[in-house]
Design a protein around this motif. Structure first.
Motif, mmCIF file in Angstrom:
data_model
loop_
_atom_site.group_PDB
_atom_site.id
_atom_site.type_symbol
_atom_site.label_atom_id
_atom_site.label_comp_id
_atom_site.label_asym_id
_atom_site.label_seq_id
_atom_site.Cartn_x
_atom_site.Cartn_y
_atom_site.Cartn_z
ATOM 1 N N ALA A 1 18.016 20.423 42.481
ATOM 2 C CA ALA A 1 18.917 21.570 42.581
ATOM 3 C C ALA A 1 20.217 21.308 41.813
ATOM 4 O O ALA A 1 20.737 22.189 41.123
ATOM 5 N N LEU A 2 20.741 20.073 41.897
ATOM 6 C CA LEU A 2 21.974 19.739 41.195
ATOM 7 C C LEU A 2 21.755 19.677 39.689
ATOM 8 O O LEU A 2 22.634 20.063 38.907
ATOM 9 N N ILE B 1 15.908 28.868 34.964
ATOM 10 C CA ILE B 1 16.284 27.466 35.205
ATOM 11 C C ILE B 1 15.959 27.069 36.641
ATOM 12 O O ILE B 1 15.402 25.995 36.902
ATOM 13 N N ALA B 2 16.295 27.928 37.598
ATOM 14 C CA ALA B 2 16.025 27.616 39.003
ATOM 15 C C ALA B 2 14.533 27.437 39.241
ATOM 16 O O ALA B 2 14.102 26.498 39.938
ATOM 17 N N GLU B 3 13.720 28.309 38.673
ATOM 18 C CA GLU B 3 12.272 28.182 38.826
ATOM 19 C C GLU B 3 11.774 26.900 38.180
ATOM 20 O O GLU B 3 10.910 26.205 38.731
ATOM 21 N N GLN B 4 12.295 26.571 37.016
ATOM 22 C CA GLN B 4 11.871 25.365 36.298
ATOM 23 C C GLN B 4 12.118 24.115 37.143
ATOM 24 O O GLN B 4 11.330 23.170 37.122
ATOM 25 N N TRP C 1 15.821 25.718 47.732
ATOM 26 C CA TRP C 1 14.824 24.643 47.622
ATOM 27 C C TRP C 1 14.363 24.286 49.025
ATOM 28 O O TRP C 1 15.185 23.971 49.897
ATOM 29 N N VAL C 2 13.055 24.340 49.271
ATOM 30 C CA VAL C 2 12.490 24.024 50.582
ATOM 31 C C VAL C 2 11.996 22.578 50.555
ATOM 32 O O VAL C 2 11.280 22.178 49.644
ATOM 33 N N ALA D 1 16.265 23.120 54.122
ATOM 34 C CA ALA D 1 16.352 23.681 52.772
ATOM 35 C C ALA D 1 17.705 23.342 52.170
ATOM 36 O O ALA D 1 18.687 23.103 52.874
ATOM 37 N N THR D 2 17.735 23.326 50.851
ATOM 38 C CA THR D 2 18.993 23.247 50.108
ATOM 39 C C THR D 2 19.295 24.625 49.548
ATOM 40 O O THR D 2 18.435 25.248 48.913
ATOM 41 N N ILE D 3 20.500 25.099 49.781
ATOM 42 C CA ILE D 3 20.941 26.412 49.325
ATOM 43 C C ILE D 3 21.969 26.207 48.221
ATOM 44 O O ILE D 3 22.969 25.509 48.414
ATOM 45 N N LEU D 4 21.712 26.807 47.075
ATOM 46 C CA LEU D 4 22.633 26.762 45.940
ATOM 47 C C LEU D 4 23.148 28.179 45.675
ATOM 48 O O LEU D 4 22.354 29.095 45.476
#
Length: 348
Positions: free
Chosen positions: A231-232, A196-199, A216-217, A160-163
């Protein structure tokens, strides 16, 4: 696409509303007038007090002056929680990192939780009933995107990516503005960041005080670089939205954010749809490191290597001593402007 955040202008009776941008574009500010729903309200159990959720889209709950739902208890935080209304007429409860927690039907709230008619809300020893006779949503509907979500009771290890995004200098801001303006600011920011994150495909978001963690998985190894760039891109849009919110609220100074990003194995799932593990911990520490690095974004080595063969010139390699780690950690720091330029030049 619908309205994602708004606030009431008392002198005009209108709401200034942010509409989400299409992928890769900034949101634009527009004005529209809406008729609020009079059906939703909170009822304080054991008294005749009612709090109609009518004007605006965000209502603060706490014991501080200026909170819409003012609760007289030292066990309730000054700014304890928020109720937020979205376009479809649904309402969410957001805990703001309160010391004693917020509970809905006996369950502690860690993510924004969709409220249903007759839900019981508990803040310390204060209990309220949520009533909404206008909208009846199916039981079990989640307040976050269902993309890639496992069964609620399941815990799995995935890449996963963690923000982690944090509002800079939040404590001085809290001391400088009224409780009402503080609630309006953080409520608007939370709602916009979550949208925004959901989009951009986030699996879940967790709200922690004045920060948010988005996950993000990566289903397949070949998708890691593409998902990481999503994610970025979400992060760059969050930065632009933060600036817009700052420009449209009477704050003493512009809002600024810092962010930590890391990619690696994480334990996902559970009833709270959360993420755990070293990848998560280091993302929080990387965000904290940006305060001394002089740049707003820090990527862990796992995230940086996952970008693949794309041009890497804008990133600055740093050795940072993260809290709780015995040896220095490699971080890759970058400004928001350079990060946007990097994404614009990278293949999609």
């Amino acid at each position: 696409m619908g309205l994602v955040t708004a606030w009431l202008h008392a002198e005009t009776g209108t709401r200034s509303s942010f509409f989400p941008a299409s992928a890769g574009r900034s949101a634009r500010l527009v004005i529209r007038v809406e008729q609020p729903s009079a059906e939703a309200r909170l009822v304080l159990i054991g008294s005749e007090r009612q709090f109609p959720l009518v004007a605006g889209k965000t209502w603060a709950i706490g014991r501080g002056e200026g909170c819409f739902v003012l609760l007289d208890s030292l066990s309730v935080s000054r700014l304890h929680a928020l109720i937020q209304r979205r376009d479809a007429g649904d309402y969410y409860l957001v805990d703001l990192g309160s010391r004693n927690g917020s509970f809905v039907n006996g369950r502690r709230v860690s993510l924004p939780l969709l409220l249903k008619d007759r839900d019981r809300l508990v803040f310390a020893e204060q209990e309220l009933a949520f009533r909404n006779t206008a909208v009846r949503l199916p039981a079990g509907t989640l307040g976050t995107s269902t993309r890639n979500q496992p069964t609620a009771t399941m815990e799995t290890q995935s890449v996963a990516t963690i923000l982690v995004v944090d509002i800079r200098d939040f404590t001085p801001l809290a001391r400088a503005v009224s409780e009402a303006l503080l609630a309006q600011t953080i409520g608007t920011w939370f709602l916009r960041v979550g949208q925004i994150a959901e989009q951009w495909g986030s699996w879940a978001q967790q709200y922690i005080g004045d920060a948010i963690m988005a996950v993000w998985v990566h289903d397949r190894g070949s998708n890691v670089a593409a998902d990481l760039k999503c994610a970025l891109r979400a992060l760059c849009e969050i930065d632009r939205a933060t600036g817009e919110i700052s420009e449209n609220l009477p704050l003493p100074a512009p809002l600024r954010i810092g962010a930590g990003v890391n990619t690696g194995p994480a334990i996902l799932g559970g009833s709270d749809y959360t993420a755990l593990g070293d990848t998560v911990n280091s993302a929080f520490r990387l965000e904290a490191s940006t305060k001394t690095l002089g740049l707003s974004v820090a990527l862990g080595d796992g995230a940086f290597q996952s970008l693949g063969a794309a041009p890497r010139l804008p990133f600055r390699r740093c050795e940072v001593q993260l809290k709780g780690y015995e040896v220095p950690t490699t971080a890759w720091a970058i400004s928001f402007g350079d990060l946007q330029g990097f994404l614009d030049s990278a293949p999609r």
